[in-house]
Motif scaffolding. Structure first.
Motif, PDB file in Angstrom:
ATOM      1  N   HIS A   5     -19.683  -2.859  53.547  1.00  0.00           N
ATOM      2  CA  HIS A   5     -18.819  -3.935  53.072  1.00  0.00           C
ATOM      3  C   HIS A   5     -18.016  -3.493  51.849  1.00  0.00           C
ATOM      4  O   HIS A   5     -16.824  -3.815  51.731  1.00  0.00           O
ATOM      5  N   LEU A   6     -18.664  -2.759  50.962  1.00  0.00           N
ATOM      6  CA  LEU A   6     -17.955  -2.240  49.788  1.00  0.00           C
ATOM      7  C   LEU A   6     -16.889  -1.231  50.194  1.00  0.00           C
ATOM      8  O   LEU A   6     -15.794  -1.215  49.626  1.00  0.00           O
ATOM      9  N   LEU A   7     -17.194  -0.398  51.175  1.00  0.00           N
ATOM     10  CA  LEU A   7     -16.219   0.571  51.660  1.00  0.00           C
ATOM     11  C   LEU A   7     -15.016  -0.137  52.264  1.00  0.00           C
ATOM     12  O   LEU A   7     -13.866   0.239  52.006  1.00  0.00           O
ATOM     13  N   LEU A   8     -15.271  -1.165  53.045  1.00  0.00           N
ATOM     14  CA  LEU A   8     -14.160  -1.914  53.640  1.00  0.00           C
ATOM     15  C   LEU A   8     -13.324  -2.613  52.584  1.00  0.00           C
ATOM     16  O   LEU A   8     -12.086  -2.612  52.650  1.00  0.00           O
ATOM     17  N   LEU A   9     -13.969  -3.215  51.610  1.00  0.00           N
ATOM     18  CA  LEU A   9     -13.212  -3.897  50.551  1.00  0.00           C
ATOM     19  C   LEU A   9     -12.405  -2.925  49.701  1.00  0.00           C
ATOM     20  O   LEU A   9     -11.253  -3.195  49.366  1.00  0.00           O
ATOM     21  N   LYS A  10     -12.992  -1.797  49.363  1.00  0.00           N
ATOM     22  CA  LYS A  10     -12.277  -0.811  48.558  1.00  0.00           C
ATOM     23  C   LYS A  10     -11.078  -0.241  49.305  1.00  0.00           C
ATOM     24  O   LYS A  10     -10.038   0.017  48.709  1.00  0.00           O
ATOM     25  N   SER A  11     -11.229  -0.031  50.596  1.00  0.00           N
ATOM     26  CA  SER A  11     -10.116   0.522  51.359  1.00  0.00           C
ATOM     27  C   SER A  11      -9.113  -0.550  51.783  1.00  0.00           C
ATOM     28  O   SER A  11      -8.031  -0.225  52.241  1.00  0.00           O
ATOM     29  N   VAL A  18      -0.330  -3.465  47.603  1.00  0.00           N
ATOM     30  CA  VAL A  18       0.941  -2.752  47.772  1.00  0.00           C
ATOM     31  C   VAL A  18       1.829  -3.462  48.784  1.00  0.00           C
ATOM     32  O   VAL A  18       3.023  -3.682  48.527  1.00  0.00           O
ATOM     33  N   THR A  19       1.281  -3.839  49.926  1.00  0.00           N
ATOM     34  CA  THR A  19       2.100  -4.509  50.933  1.00  0.00           C
ATOM     35  C   THR A  19       2.514  -5.900  50.477  1.00  0.00           C
ATOM     36  O   THR A  19       3.620  -6.347  50.782  1.00  0.00           O
ATOM     37  N   PHE A  20       1.680  -6.580  49.721  1.00  0.00           N
ATOM     38  CA  PHE A  20       2.053  -7.899  49.213  1.00  0.00           C
ATOM     39  C   PHE A  20       3.230  -7.801  48.248  1.00  0.00           C
ATOM     40  O   PHE A  20       4.169  -8.600  48.321  1.00  0.00           O
ATOM     41  N   VAL A  21       3.201  -6.817  47.376  1.00  0.00           N
ATOM     42  CA  VAL A  21       4.301  -6.648  46.424  1.00  0.00           C
ATOM     43  C   VAL A  21       5.592  -6.268  47.157  1.00  0.00           C
ATOM     44  O   VAL A  21       6.668  -6.806  46.858  1.00  0.00           O
ATOM     45  N   ILE A  22       5.495  -5.397  48.145  1.00  0.00           N
ATOM     46  CA  ILE A  22       6.680  -4.981  48.891  1.00  0.00           C
ATOM     47  C   ILE A  22       7.266  -6.144  49.684  1.00  0.00           C
ATOM     48  O   ILE A  22       8.483  -6.369  49.682  1.00  0.00           O
ATOM     49  N   VAL A  69      -1.708  -9.323  54.785  1.00  0.00           N
ATOM     50  CA  VAL A  69      -3.077  -9.200  55.310  1.00  0.00           C
ATOM     51  C   VAL A  69      -3.063  -8.441  56.627  1.00  0.00           C
ATOM     52  O   VAL A  69      -3.891  -7.553  56.868  1.00  0.00           O
ATOM     53  N   LEU A  70      -2.101  -8.750  57.491  1.00  0.00           N
ATOM     54  CA  LEU A  70      -2.004  -8.067  58.772  1.00  0.00           C
ATOM     55  C   LEU A  70      -1.720  -6.587  58.592  1.00  0.00           C
ATOM     56  O   LEU A  70      -2.405  -5.735  59.182  1.00  0.00           O
ATOM     57  N   LEU A  71      -0.742  -6.263  57.785  1.00  0.00           N
ATOM     58  CA  LEU A  71      -0.389  -4.858  57.594  1.00  0.00           C
ATOM     59  C   LEU A  71      -1.496  -4.068  56.906  1.00  0.00           C
ATOM     60  O   LEU A  71      -1.786  -2.933  57.292  1.00  0.00           O
ATOM     61  N   SER A  72      -2.130  -4.655  55.913  1.00  0.00           N
ATOM     62  CA  SER A  72      -3.194  -3.920  55.216  1.00  0.00           C
ATOM     63  C   SER A  72      -4.435  -3.761  56.080  1.00  0.00           C
ATOM     64  O   SER A  72      -5.128  -2.750  55.981  1.00  0.00           O
ATOM     65  N   SER A  73      -4.718  -4.732  56.937  1.00  0.00           N
ATOM     66  CA  SER A  73      -5.871  -4.557  57.831  1.00  0.00           C
ATOM     67  C   SER A  73      -5.598  -3.481  58.870  1.00  0.00           C
ATOM     68  O   SER A  73      -6.504  -2.696  59.209  1.00  0.00           O
ATOM     69  N   ILE A  74      -4.380  -3.397  59.351  1.00  0.00           N
ATOM     70  CA  ILE A  74      -4.032  -2.320  60.280  1.00  0.00           C
ATOM     71  C   ILE A  74      -4.138  -0.971  59.586  1.00  0.00           C
ATOM     72  O   ILE A  74      -4.662  -0.004  60.157  1.00  0.00           O
ATOM     73  N   MET A  75      -3.672  -0.896  58.347  1.00  0.00           N
ATOM     74  CA  MET A  75      -3.768   0.362  57.604  1.00  0.00           C
ATOM     75  C   MET A  75      -5.217   0.722  57.302  1.00  0.00           C
ATOM     76  O   MET A  75      -5.595   1.902  57.337  1.00  0.00           O
ATOM     77  N   THR A  76      -6.046  -0.280  57.025  1.00  0.00           N
ATOM     78  CA  THR A  76      -7.458  -0.025  56.726  1.00  0.00           C
ATOM     79  C   THR A  76      -8.181   0.498  57.956  1.00  0.00           C
ATOM     80  O   THR A  76      -8.933   1.480  57.882  1.00  0.00           O
ATOM     81  N   TYR A  77      -7.982  -0.153  59.086  1.00  0.00           N
ATOM     82  CA  TYR A  77      -8.635   0.325  60.302  1.00  0.00           C
ATOM     83  C   TYR A  77      -8.130   1.694  60.721  1.00  0.00           C
ATOM     84  O   TYR A  77      -8.888   2.508  61.249  1.00  0.00           O
ATOM     85  N   GLY A  78      -6.871   1.971  60.463  1.00  0.00           N
ATOM     86  CA  GLY A  78      -6.341   3.300  60.765  1.00  0.00           C
ATOM     87  C   GLY A  78      -6.961   4.367  59.895  1.00  0.00           C
ATOM     88  O   GLY A  78      -7.296   5.450  60.363  1.00  0.00           O
TER      89      GLY A  78
END
Length: 84
Positions: A5-11, A18-22, A69-78
């Motif tokens: 869970h910590l690994l998932l949250l950190k990544s 970053v994606t939210f700011v962009i 949220v969508l873009l960061s979750s895709i990047m995290t799983y990648g």
């Protein structure tokens, strides 16, 4: 909390921010280009335009949050798939 869970949250947190700011920047620029003809030449001070951008950003959060949220979750799983 488990290590996974910590690994998932950190990544997830860094790409989310970053994606939210962009996305917020893009949406604010779209708002600005939409109303640029109404703002230019009226004699507004810079803080009035900044206040207008603040109010526009408050309404744009509802569009930027799901997209980030969508873009960061895709990047995290990648990135997790690449590590394994």
């Amino acid at each position: 909390m488990k290590k996974i869970h910590l690994l998932l949250l950190k990544s997830f947190i860094r790409p989310f921010i970053v994606t939210f700011v962009i996305v917020m920047f893009v949406l604010l620029m779209l708002f600005l280009w939409k109303y640029i003809d109404d703002l230019i030449g009226k004699g507004f001070e810079w803080y009035v335009i900044a206040e207008l951008m603040l109010y526009a950003s408050a309404t744009n959060v509802q569009m930027a949050l799901p997209l980030s949220v969508l873009l960061s979750s895709i990047m995290t799983y990648g990135s997790l798939g690449r590590k394994l």
